[in-house]
Design an enzyme around this catalytic site. Structure first.
Site, PDB file in Angstrom:
ATOM      1  N   GLY A  20      -4.759   2.549  14.929  1.00 52.94           N
ATOM      2  CA  GLY A  20      -5.079   2.278  16.327  1.00 52.94           C
ATOM      3  C   GLY A  20      -4.332   1.110  16.955  1.00 52.94           C
ATOM      4  N   TYR A 158     -22.623  -3.289  19.695  1.00 56.21           N
ATOM      5  CA  TYR A 158     -21.199  -3.465  20.014  1.00 56.21           C
ATOM      6  C   TYR A 158     -21.044  -4.341  21.260  1.00 56.21           C
ATOM      7  CZ  TYR A 158     -16.356  -2.005  21.032  1.00 56.21           C
ATOM      8  OH  TYR A 158     -15.000  -1.968  21.292  1.00 56.21           O
ATOM      9  N   LYS A 162     -19.163  -7.960  21.442  1.00 54.38           N
ATOM     10  CA  LYS A 162     -17.960  -8.144  22.262  1.00 54.38           C
ATOM     11  C   LYS A 162     -18.195  -9.189  23.365  1.00 54.38           C
ATOM     12  CE  LYS A 162     -15.247  -5.331  20.065  1.00 54.38           C
ATOM     13  NZ  LYS A 162     -14.100  -5.859  19.291  1.00 54.38           N
ATOM     14  N   THR A 195      -7.845   6.217  20.227  1.00 55.43           N
ATOM     15  CA  THR A 195      -7.604   5.789  18.839  1.00 55.43           C
ATOM     16  C   THR A 195      -8.676   6.465  17.968  1.00 55.43           C
ATOM     17  OG1 THR A 195      -9.159   3.925  18.889  1.00 55.43           O
ATOM     18  CG2 THR A 195      -6.896   3.464  19.610  1.00 55.43           C
TER      19      THR A 195
HETATM   20  N1  NAD Z   1     -10.015   1.997  21.138  1.00 57.74           N
HETATM   21  C1  NAD Z   1     -10.649   1.559  22.194  1.00 57.74           C
HETATM   22  O1  NAD Z   1     -10.857   2.300  23.166  1.00 57.74           O
HETATM   23  C2  NAD Z   1     -11.117   0.139  22.261  1.00 57.74           C
HETATM   24  C3  NAD Z   1     -11.651  -0.313  23.453  1.00 57.74           C
HETATM   25  C4  NAD Z   1     -12.104  -1.631  23.549  1.00 57.74           C
HETATM   26  C5  NAD Z   1     -11.979  -2.476  22.453  1.00 57.74           C
HETATM   27  N2  NAD Z   1     -11.458  -2.015  21.290  1.00 57.74           N
HETATM   28  C6  NAD Z   1     -11.391  -2.937  20.162  1.00 57.74           C
HETATM   29  O2  NAD Z   1     -10.065  -2.993  19.648  1.00 57.74           O
HETATM   30  C7  NAD Z   1     -10.088  -3.196  18.233  1.00 57.74           C
HETATM   31  C8  NAD Z   1      -9.305  -2.089  17.533  1.00 57.74           C
HETATM   32  O3  NAD Z   1      -9.891  -0.842  17.870  1.00 57.74           O
HETATM   33  P1  NAD Z   1      -9.275   0.554  17.399  1.00 57.74           P
HETATM   34  O4  NAD Z   1      -9.725   1.549  18.399  1.00 57.74           O
HETATM   35  O5  NAD Z   1      -7.826   0.406  17.083  1.00 57.74           O
HETATM   36  O6  NAD Z   1     -10.101   0.797  16.036  1.00 57.74           O
HETATM   37  P2  NAD Z   1      -9.807   1.818  14.819  1.00 57.74           P
HETATM   38  O7  NAD Z   1     -11.131   2.191  14.258  1.00 57.74           O
HETATM   39  O8  NAD Z   1      -8.910   2.910  15.290  1.00 57.74           O
HETATM   40  O9  NAD Z   1      -9.054   0.884  13.779  1.00 57.74           O
HETATM   41  C9  NAD Z   1      -9.701  -0.253  13.270  1.00 57.74           C
HETATM   42  C10 NAD Z   1      -9.027  -0.743  12.008  1.00 57.74           C
HETATM   43  O10 NAD Z   1      -9.825  -1.833  11.516  1.00 57.74           O
HETATM   44  C11 NAD Z   1     -10.027  -1.670  10.128  1.00 57.74           C
HETATM   45  N3  NAD Z   1     -11.292  -2.330   9.749  1.00 57.74           N
HETATM   46  C12 NAD Z   1     -12.566  -1.878   9.892  1.00 57.74           C
HETATM   47  N4  NAD Z   1     -13.433  -2.759   9.381  1.00 57.74           N
HETATM   48  C13 NAD Z   1     -12.699  -3.803   8.928  1.00 57.74           C
HETATM   49  C14 NAD Z   1     -13.012  -5.028   8.290  1.00 57.74           C
HETATM   50  N5  NAD Z   1     -14.282  -5.368   7.991  1.00 57.74           N
HETATM   51  N6  NAD Z   1     -12.006  -5.881   7.976  1.00 57.74           N
HETATM   52  C15 NAD Z   1     -10.727  -5.549   8.255  1.00 57.74           C
HETATM   53  N7  NAD Z   1     -10.356  -4.391   8.820  1.00 57.74           N
HETATM   54  C16 NAD Z   1     -11.332  -3.537   9.151  1.00 57.74           C
HETATM   55  C17 NAD Z   1     -10.047  -0.176   9.904  1.00 57.74           C
HETATM   56  O11 NAD Z   1      -9.739   0.156   8.561  1.00 57.74           O
HETATM   57  C18 NAD Z   1      -8.977   0.293  10.900  1.00 57.74           C
HETATM   58  O12 NAD Z   1      -7.692   0.301  10.321  1.00 57.74           O
HETATM   59  C19 NAD Z   1     -11.576  -3.237  17.844  1.00 57.74           C
HETATM   60  O13 NAD Z   1     -12.015  -4.565  17.807  1.00 57.74           O
HETATM   61  C20 NAD Z   1     -12.233  -2.492  18.988  1.00 57.74           C
HETATM   62  O14 NAD Z   1     -13.577  -2.802  19.140  1.00 57.74           O
HETATM   63  C21 NAD Z   1     -11.031  -0.721  21.175  1.00 57.74           C
END
Ligand code: NAD
Length: 259
Positions: A20, A158, A162, A195
């Site tokens: 992601g 969540y 955040k 993602t």
């Molecule tokens: N995708 C969205 O729409 C979105 C929107 C707002 C915020 N975010 C934030 O952006 C960040 C990344 O989101 P994403 O969508 O790429 O997530 P994702 O689930 O696609 O990827 C997350 C990654 O974090 C790793 N992970 C999970 N737990 C972990 C831990 N304890 N220690 C280390 N690594 C760990 C996973 O293995 C994975 O590779 C997150 O903090 C998420 O909350 C995402």
């Protein structure tokens, strides 16, 4: 290693870099000249991202790293200091989203969310500051969310985590500024980015296509984001182009929060 680029020569640690937003940010930072430390709780995923960077002519170290564990942070920082002797950029990206409203959330789910999303960022800021102080400064970039600003019924824990990241970021920014550490700290607030996390969350809510259409309708711009939409904000905050930016909340959401 490429010598040219917007973050040439900087050493950057990205957590949750296996998939992601973390993966996309790592690849973009590397393509702009940064030396990358890509960490993830899943070592195989981290290694995969690192291999892609190296194939592209960059430099990358892969680490297994659970951001909720203090001992993993100490080990990661020791490995970075040994290999690179400095840290310029820390992207606290790892996070999880459990689709539960306030009535359905168990205490265990609440605690797991807080441990990864908030303890992880707290520990990262503490450890990052220690090494960045020795390096003469740096940029800490914390992934919050639109849900750090507004409430979403199906994401109670969540949203709380955040929201915590949003104001912790400001406390860190002001402290580092007052101490004249040369360390900036900012948060990024993405809307829905396509993602694995988003796909899994929407599947948990109901039929994927229906839930995707509902999510889409809340983004005035008419489409969901892609990982590089966030990676480019990470790149800006990592670079010296943002030297006057600290304690800020950078919203990248297709207009979600504007209505
Ligand atoms: N995708 C969205 O729409 C979105 C929107 C707002 C915020 N975010 C934030 O952006 C960040 C990344 O989101 P994403 O969508 O790429 O997530 P994702 O689930 O696609 O990827 C997350 C990654 O974090 C790793 N992970 C999970 N737990 C972990 C831990 N304890 N220690 C280390 N690594 C760990 C996973 O293995 C994975 O590779 C997150 O903090 C998420 O909350 C995402």
């Amino acid at each position: 290693m490429p010598q040219m680029g917007r973050v040439a020569g900087k050493v950057a640690l990205v957590t949750g870099a296996g998939l992601g937003l973390g993966r996309a940010s790592s690849l973009l930072l590397a393509s702009e000249g940064a030396r990358l430390v890509v960490s993830d709780i899943d070592e195989g995923l981290a290694t995969h991202t690192a291999a892609e960077i190296v194939r592209g002519g960059g430099e990358a170290l892969a680490l297994r790293h659970d951001v909720s564990k203090p001992e993993d942070w100490s080990a990661a920082m020791a490995a970075i200091e040994q290999r690179f002797g400095r840290l310029d950029v820390l992207v606290n990206n790892a996070g999880i989203a459990i689709a539960r409203n306030i009535e359905d959330t168990s205490l265990a789910e609440w605690r797991r969310t807080m441990a990864i999303n908030l303890d992880g960022v707290f520990l990262g800021c503490q450890e990052g500051i220690k090494l960045m102080k020795k390096s003469g400064g740096g940029s800490i970039i914390n992934l919050s969310s639109i849900d750090g600003v507004i409430g979403e019924a199906d994401l109670a824990a969540y949203c709380a985590s955040k929201g915590g990241v949003r104001t912790l970021t400001k406390a860190v920014a002001v402290h580092c500024a007052e101490q004249r550490y040369g360390i900036r700290c900012n948060s990024i607030h993405p809307g829905y980015i396509w993602t694995p996390q988003t796909e899994n969350y929407l599947r948990d809510l109901g039929t994927l296509e229906q839930e995707k259409a509902k999510a889409l309708s809340r983004h005035p711009i008419g489409f969901l984001g892609e990982p590089n939409d966030i990676a480019y904000m990470v790149l800006y905050l990592a670079s010296d182009e943002s030297k006057f930016v600290t304690g800020s909340e950078m919203v990248v959401d297709g207009g979600y929060l504007a209505v």
